[in-house]
Design a protein around this motif. Structure first.
Motif, PDB file in Angstrom:
ATOM      1  N   GLN A 147       0.912  -1.234  -0.190  1.00 43.21           N
ATOM      2  CA  GLN A 147       0.059   0.269   0.058  1.00 43.21           C
ATOM      3  C   GLN A 147       0.891   1.271  -0.195  1.00 43.21           C
ATOM      4  O   GLN A 147       0.400   2.376  -0.695  1.00 43.21           O
ATOM      5  CB  GLN A 147      -0.983  -0.056   1.240  1.00 43.21           C
ATOM      6  N   ALA A 148       1.977   1.221   0.871  1.00 43.41           N
ATOM      7  CA  ALA A 148       2.863   2.434   0.832  1.00 43.41           C
ATOM      8  C   ALA A 148       3.497   2.903  -0.342  1.00 43.41           C
ATOM      9  O   ALA A 148       3.639   3.893  -0.970  1.00 43.41           O
ATOM     10  CB  ALA A 148       3.943   2.107   2.043  1.00 43.41           C
ATOM     11  N   LYS A 149       4.011   1.501  -1.197  1.00 38.56           N
ATOM     12  CA  LYS A 149       4.703   1.846  -2.495  1.00 38.56           C
ATOM     13  C   LYS A 149       3.481   2.184  -3.530  1.00 38.56           C
ATOM     14  O   LYS A 149       3.802   3.371  -4.312  1.00 38.56           O
ATOM     15  CB  LYS A 149       5.315   0.841  -2.986  1.00 38.56           C
ATOM     16  N   THR A 150       2.250   1.918  -3.473  1.00 35.99           N
ATOM     17  CA  THR A 150       1.426   2.297  -4.164  1.00 35.99           C
ATOM     18  C   THR A 150       0.900   3.638  -4.158  1.00 35.99           C
ATOM     19  O   THR A 150       0.904   4.600  -5.030  1.00 35.99           O
ATOM     20  CB  THR A 150       0.194   1.449  -4.242  1.00 35.99           C
ATOM     21  N   ALA A 151       0.873   4.161  -2.902  1.00 40.01           N
ATOM     22  CA  ALA A 151       0.753   5.509  -2.420  1.00 40.01           C
ATOM     23  C   ALA A 151       1.646   6.473  -2.979  1.00 40.01           C
ATOM     24  O   ALA A 151       1.206   7.565  -3.587  1.00 40.01           O
ATOM     25  CB  ALA A 151       0.192   5.597  -1.015  1.00 40.01           C
ATOM     26  N   ALA A 152       2.804   6.069  -2.789  1.00 42.61           N
ATOM     27  CA  ALA A 152       3.780   6.870  -3.381  1.00 42.61           C
ATOM     28  C   ALA A 152       3.895   7.042  -4.863  1.00 42.61           C
ATOM     29  O   ALA A 152       4.092   8.078  -5.447  1.00 42.61           O
ATOM     30  CB  ALA A 152       5.236   6.291  -2.993  1.00 42.61           C
ATOM     31  N   LEU A 153       3.571   5.992  -5.520  1.00 43.23           N
ATOM     32  CA  LEU A 153       3.323   5.971  -7.073  1.00 43.23           C
ATOM     33  C   LEU A 153       2.372   6.870  -7.585  1.00 43.23           C
ATOM     34  O   LEU A 153       2.407   7.647  -8.603  1.00 43.23           O
ATOM     35  CB  LEU A 153       3.263   4.738  -7.762  1.00 43.23           C
ATOM     36  N   PHE A 154       1.452   7.102  -6.924  1.00 47.04           N
ATOM     37  CA  PHE A 154       0.222   7.775  -7.236  1.00 47.04           C
ATOM     38  C   PHE A 154      -0.021   9.373  -6.472  1.00 47.04           C
ATOM     39  O   PHE A 154      -0.798  10.147  -6.797  1.00 47.04           O
ATOM     40  CB  PHE A 154      -1.118   7.117  -6.786  1.00 47.04           C
ATOM     41  N   SER A 155       1.378   9.615  -5.980  1.00 45.17           N
ATOM     42  CA  SER A 155       1.545  10.811  -5.255  1.00 45.17           C
ATOM     43  C   SER A 155       2.270  11.753  -6.019  1.00 45.17           C
ATOM     44  O   SER A 155       3.459  11.073  -6.460  1.00 45.17           O
ATOM     45  CB  SER A 155       2.127  10.882  -3.630  1.00 45.17           C
TER      46      SER A 155
END
Length: 483
Positions: A219-227
């Motif tokens: 979830q953390a890596k995905t959130a970073a990619l979409f930020s």
């Protein structure tokens, strides 16, 4: 039959023919070098945006989007900030000086403001950097041809180089400005259409998010990619430190400013280019995420854009968008080739070898320099491994060496040649030393390039405070002209 390859070859032939046709308008070196200072708002906007949307902004930035997600916006977004500052502050001042004193390159201004030694140092640094970014554009073309037809890298670099050499050498800025208008229409229409079609092929934005989450497993890596700030402050500041100054004082962009018909055209035409870059910056970031969602195991992230064009789009649009990418790389390639050729012809040949050269001979020298630079760029492209690496060499050199001397020369009466030369060499030394000692990571939030620029500024301030120079007549005349 490979429809993608046939379309790109036919498109290349059309561009060369268009460039040769437009070359009939070139009567002398002024037409070749600065388009006769005749470009209106539309042509200036088109030739600026076409030059700025090149390998780094398309193939390279999509590769960044593939690895870093929406943070890739800052690669093109930083450039848009730099060109906005150029349009409103530096560009109008430089245009007035160029019009009054017949400048054809930024190095002409540096000679006028400082002396020939400063011009020679910057010209040499610029040639090395510009050859690297020329190679980056040709690498991007080779990736496209490799994806669509499995053409080896060196053959792709050769094909792209030949096309750019033909229409750039034929008519210089006059020819390129007309060809760029056509290329820009193809580039923008193709890439802007690609975004909704790619998202639709993957089931929409929410499903792209699900696919990315499945690929990362975090979830953390995905959130970073979409930020838009997910790459972290250090990476974003590194891009800003390189790209904002570079796009404020890039010799190629300044030379395009010289081609404007008046100051208002500079402000409006280049300002519109900045707005276009800000909007376009979302395109490679989104397409990079789409490519990662669909193809998470690409061996080379810089293949993300052409691979997505083939895998996610209907064939008719795939052909069009691949042509648009190809067009973007060619337009940037000819801009860089033009920068190199005019710098060699004006800054070396005319300044040091033949100051009394006629306009007709200067035209032929410029064309010969264009061919020579193109050949060297092709050879270098076959050696350098990646687009971003090649592009970063150019932007890093330009930002570190040029930014402070140009700004100080325009806005200070008491910054003279010795201060400019010391700031250039100090900045380069500080940058190289930081790269070596920190293995390229910089210190804290500061990248090696940011440290180099700060060093140049400190040296300039030191000369201004501790060793103030007597204002010469030339320095005074510059300030009276631009203030």
């Amino acid at each position: 039959m490979n429809i993608y390859l046939i379309a790109l070859l036919l498109y290349s032939i059309f561009l060369m023919a268009l460039g040769i046709l437009m070359s009939r308008r070139v009567k002398n070196s002024a037409d070749f070098l600065v388009a006769g200072r005749s470009m209106g708002t539309g042509r200036l906007f088109a030739t600026f945006l076409a030059a700025n949307i090149g390998a780094g902004s398309t193939v390279g930035a999509t590769g960044l989007g593939y690895r870093m997600g929406m943070s890739a916006w800052w690669w093109v977004g930083s450039a848009c900030i730099g060109t906005f500052l150029l349009s409103q502050f530096l560009g109008p001042k430089l245009w007035v000086l160029a019009k009054e004193h017949g400048h054809a390159t930024l190095q002409d201004y540096l000679e006028f403001r400082y002396n020939k030694a400063v011009k020679a140092v910057i010209a040499i640094l610029f040639w090395f950097g510009a050859l690297a970014i020329l190679a980056g554009q040709l690498i991007a073309i080779s990736w496209i041809l490799n994806t669509v037809a499995a053409i080896p890298k060196w053959e792709g670099c050769l094909i792209g180089g030949i096309v750019a050499i033909v229409y750039c050498t034929a008519g210089g800025m006059m020819s390129s400005s007309f060809v760029n208008m056509f290329e820009l229409a193809v580039t923008m229409s193709g890439l802007l259409l690609a975004v909704p079609f790619a998202l639709h092929a993957l089931g929409g934005w929410s499903h792209v998010h699900e696919l990315v989450l499945a690929n990362t497993g975090s979830q953390a890596k995905t959130a970073a990619l979409f930020s838009i700030t997910g790459a972290g402050p250090k990476q974003l500041l590194a891009w800003i430190a390189i790209l904002v100054p570079s796009f404020m004082i890039s010799p190629g962009l300044v030379q395009k400013v010289y081609g404007a018909c008046d100051v208002k055209t500079v402000r409006v035409g280049v300002g519109l280019n900045s707005a276009g870059q800000a909007i376009f910056a979302f395109v490679p970031a989104v397409l990079g995420l789409c490519a990662f969602a669909a193809m998470p195991h690409l061996a080379n992230p810089e293949l993300a854009l052409p691979a997505a064009m083939k895998a996610l789009l209907p064939e008719w649009l795939g052909v069009w968008t691949l042509a648009s990418i190809f067009s973007a790389e060619l337009s940037a390639t000819d801009a860089i080739l033009f920068m190199l050729s005019t710098s060699l012809a004006v800054d070396l040949y005319k300044t040091f070898l033949n100051p009394q050269v006629s306009q007709q001979k200067m035209l032929w020298v410029s064309r010969l320099a264009s061919i020579s630079a193109g050949i060297v760029g092709i050879l270098l492209a076959a050696v350098l491994p990646s687009i971003i690496q090649a592009v970063s060499i150019f932007y890093g050199l330009i930002a570190v060496a040029l930014f402070v001397p140009v700004l100080a020369g325009l806005y200070s009466r008491r910054v003279l040649a010795r201060a400019a030369l010391c700031s250039i060499f100090a900045a380069l030394a500080a940058t190289l030393l930081t790269v070596r000692l920190t293995h390229g990571s910089g210190v804290g939030l500061l990248s090696p390039q940011a440290i180099g620029i700060a060093t140049a500024a400190l040296v300039m301030i030191g000369f201004r405070v501790l060793a103030p120079s007597i204002v010469t007549q030339k320095a005074s005349s510059v300030q009276e002209t631009v203030l």
